[in-house]
Write an enzyme that holds these catalytic residues in place. Structure first.
Site, PDB file in Angstrom:
ATOM      1  N   GLU A  48      38.900  83.670  47.048  1.00 24.49           N
ATOM      2  CA  GLU A  48      37.486  83.462  47.356  1.00 24.49           C
ATOM      3  C   GLU A  48      36.580  83.593  46.134  1.00 24.49           C
ATOM      4  OE1 GLU A  48      36.057  82.465  50.095  1.00 24.49           O
ATOM      5  OE2 GLU A  48      37.890  82.408  51.293  1.00 24.49           O
ATOM      6  N   SER A 318      42.572 102.327 112.619  1.00 24.64           N
ATOM      7  CA  SER A 318      43.165 103.642 112.853  1.00 24.64           C
ATOM      8  C   SER A 318      43.245 104.505 111.604  1.00 24.64           C
ATOM      9  CB  SER A 318      44.565 103.478 113.447  1.00 24.64           C
ATOM     10  OG  SER A 318      44.492 102.894 114.735  1.00 24.64           O
TER      11      SER A 318
END
Length: 652
Positions: A48, A318
């Site tokens: 870079e 239930s």
């Protein structure tokens, strides 16, 4: 010049410190320069900005070199921007191609060089640059592509990552392996040119076999749970969304990834082959702490974000009955109390209510002990019991144990006719599992900000709501539900450890439930249709209970087997199922049941050859011992039994 800021995603961890996901706009984890492998730094500088440590922010030599290379190639193959310029652009500017933007880039680059050292600028750059696959910064890139921290990257890995910022999607090894290798070779070549490495090292690095991270998408794990974490943070904190997605929080949750995997596996295994519209939810807690260990809100989060574990308000059927039985035990009823299953009417505001049993046999026309009534889930007994203890008392018990939804105190509450959600059912059942404590469901244990400051820390909350003896007796009654003869008997064939629970099936098979627990785990499973207009076609015992059992078996497979500890002051007796009194050798059906000491039956069953109050041989204690010894004797010897029958007839 503005102060540079880095948006950091928040990391969400499970209860064991494993990363679940990262919440981000830009997926980034900032690290210090010293936490980046030196060879990685050298690779990025070489490709870079090889003169990074020589220039003052702008490299006219670099600009001229890049222009010459681009001219010779007939295309743009190299940029002239320095690392400082790229950092300035990423921190302060956009990507528009204008003279004014380029001028500001030069200006900010010079200011950066005046204010910060080279190492500080390089650190900013490494934490800011985009590497593709949603990874911002070198640390996320290292984790995303190679599943390791940036400090552990070697030469070959560093060269591949250093080549990505130029065109992340083009050079991604996940997308185009050959393009990534070609770019890696260019980076290695630049490192040789700048004398960072020699050609032999470059060749060896190029030939090195790289192992890409095969588990790079953790965001797909526990999506319903993660969505709750997002809502929790955004609702609780001012500007919570920004804090969550850019503040770099560390969120330590209660989720157990292994338990979550077990829940998803069990849930999908049973539902994938059924109607695609059939849905449901599963949520599991640690009954001692209230920590939410697993959550499944539906079959597919991508298809539906509706979290049925928290948002589905449905009648539990239930599965609500244990609250009625608990209210009865608190009023002095025992597991041996008997009620008769026969036609009964109740006057209500809407008319006459006549409960019947589930299925074709509406009434049994015989007495049931409360324990047997729980085992077979007898509706008539449950409604009669609710009438005797008072529907409001049953509601009060459910509320104090952890039900937060509105409950209507009608006589039919015994059959679960008020809507609840799976999370509160699991939380309420936890009081049975932990010896009588109400627990508060907890999702987040700790949140720390990017500076290491603790924003919150949540500890378990426990409140005594039941006598431990009553909790244990209810657990014993609910254990029978998962044993042969119970409505969820399939559980015992899948889960080889002590467990308890209750099935629930609503009218016309609209919904199926099972809420169950072990000493270490409590979970609720709900199955039904979102529009509540279709029948699930099966009972809670056949549809929901197997999911629960398979989940518990997987989640607890590496845990030692535990039973529920019996508290002091509880005694066990063998009773006659028909009368609820102490069983005799002639009792045709017997049940073992637990009682608070002093409430156990003391008389023997009179209708099955009851024993005398003043037995002739050794007093009452000896007589009870003789009876217990008889029950331990194998019954496969008919002649021996006939002799004992004759002996008892002669003696008594």
């Amino acid at each position: 010049m503005p102060e540079p800021r880095f948006n950091q995603g928040s990391k969400v961890y499970d209860t064991n410190g494993k990363l679940i996901t990262t919440l981000f706009k830009e997926k980034r984890t900032t690290v210090k320069l010293k936490e980046v492998s030196p060879i990685t730094r050298q690779a990025i500088i070489a490709v870079e900005d090889s003169r990074f440590y020589q220039h003052h922010g702008i490299s006219f030599t670099g600009i001229a070199r890049a222009a010459w290379k681009n001219l010779r190639a007939g295309e743009v193959i190299e940029g002239g921007s320095t690392i400082t310029q790229q950092t300035a652009k990423n921190l302060f500017l956009g990507n528009e191609r204008t003279f004014s933007r380029k001028f500001l880039e030069f200006w900010y680059a010079i200011q950066l060089e005046r204010k910060y050292s080279k190492d500080e600028i390089l650190e900013m750059y490494l934490n800011q640059i985009y590497f593709g696959e949603g990874a911002y910064g070198i640390e996320e890139a290292a984790q995303t592509y190679f599943g390791k921290p940036a400090s552990q990257l070697d030469l070959a890995e560093s060269a591949m990552l250093a080549g990505l910022p130029k065109a992340p999607s083009k050079y991604s090894p996940f997308v185009n392996w050959q393009a990534a290798k070609n770019r890696q070779k260019i980076v290695l070549g630049r490192m040789v040119e700048t004398k960072v490495i020699n050609q032999t090292q470059a060749d060896e690095a190029y030939r090195e076999e790289l192992h890409l991270n095969s588990n790079r998408k953790p965001a797909s794990r526990a999506p319903y749970f993660i969505n709750e974490i997002v809502k929790y943070v955004t609702d609780k904190y001012e500007d919570g969304a920004k804090l969550l997605y850019t503040g770099g929080l560390k969120i330590e949750t209660t989720l157990d990834l292994e338990a979550q995997k077990a829940a998803e596996t069990a849930f999908l295994k049973r539902l994938q082959s059924r109607d695609p519209d059939l849905e449901g939810g599963l949520v599991a807690l640690d009954p001692k702490t209230g920590y939410v260990l697993a959550m499944v809100g539906g079959k597919d989060y991508a298809t539906s974000k509706f979290n049925r574990a928290l948002q589905a308000l449905r009648q539990p059927g239930s599965a609500f009955k244990p609250f009625v039985y608990t209210a009865a035990l608190e009023q002095g009823y025992t597991a041996a109390t008997t009620l008769t299953c026969e036609p009964v009417e109740f006057r209500t505001n809407s008319g006459i209510y006549k409960p019947t049993d589930f299925g074709s046999q509406q009434y049994h026309y015989r007495p049931f002990t409360l324990k047997e009534a729980v085992t077979v889930s007898d509706n008539v007994i449950a409604v009669k019991l609710a009438g005797q203890v008072g529907p409001q008392n049953a509601v009060d018990v459910a509320k104090k144990m952890g039900i937060n939804s509105s409950l209507r105190p009608y006589i039919s509450i015994a059959l679960g006719t008020s809507e609840v959600n799976p999370l509160e059912m699991a939380a309420a059942y936890a009081a049975f599992a932990n010896g009588g404590f109400r627990i508060k469901p907890v999702f987040v244990k700790k949140i720390t900000d990017s500076q290491g400051r603790v924003l919150e820390k949540n500890l378990p909350s426990r409140t005594r709501v039941l006598d431990e003896k009553i909790a244990y007796i209810m657990t014993d009654m609910l254990k029978s539900v998962v044993q042969p003869g119970g409505t969820a008997s399939i559980v015992s064939s899948i889960l080889p450890r002590p467990a308890a629970g209750k099935t629930g099936t609503t009218q016309n098979y609209a919904d199926a439930w099972f809420v169950g627990y072990t000493p270490e785990l409590v979970a609720a499973v709900y199955i039904g249709y979102d529009n509540n207009r279709k029948s699930v076609g099966s009972t809670g015992g056949r549809l929901a209970a197997p999911i629960w059992a398979e989940f518990a078996a997987r989640a607890l497979k590496d845990r030692p087997v535990q039973d529920f500890p019996k508290p002091p002051g509880v005694v066990e007796k063998t009773i006659c199922a028909d009368t609820g009194l102490l069983a005799t050798p002639y009792s045709e059906k017997t049940i073992k049941a637990f009682f608070i000491q002093g409430t156990e039956p003391t008389q023997y069953c009179p209708i099955h050859g009851g024993l005398t109050e003043n037995p002739p041989f050794g007093g009452k204690q000896q007589e009870e011992k003789n009876v217990e010894d008889f029950f331990q004797m194998p019954r496969r010897f008919p002649r021996g039994r006939k002799f004992l029958e004759w002996f008892f007839n002669q003696a008594f």
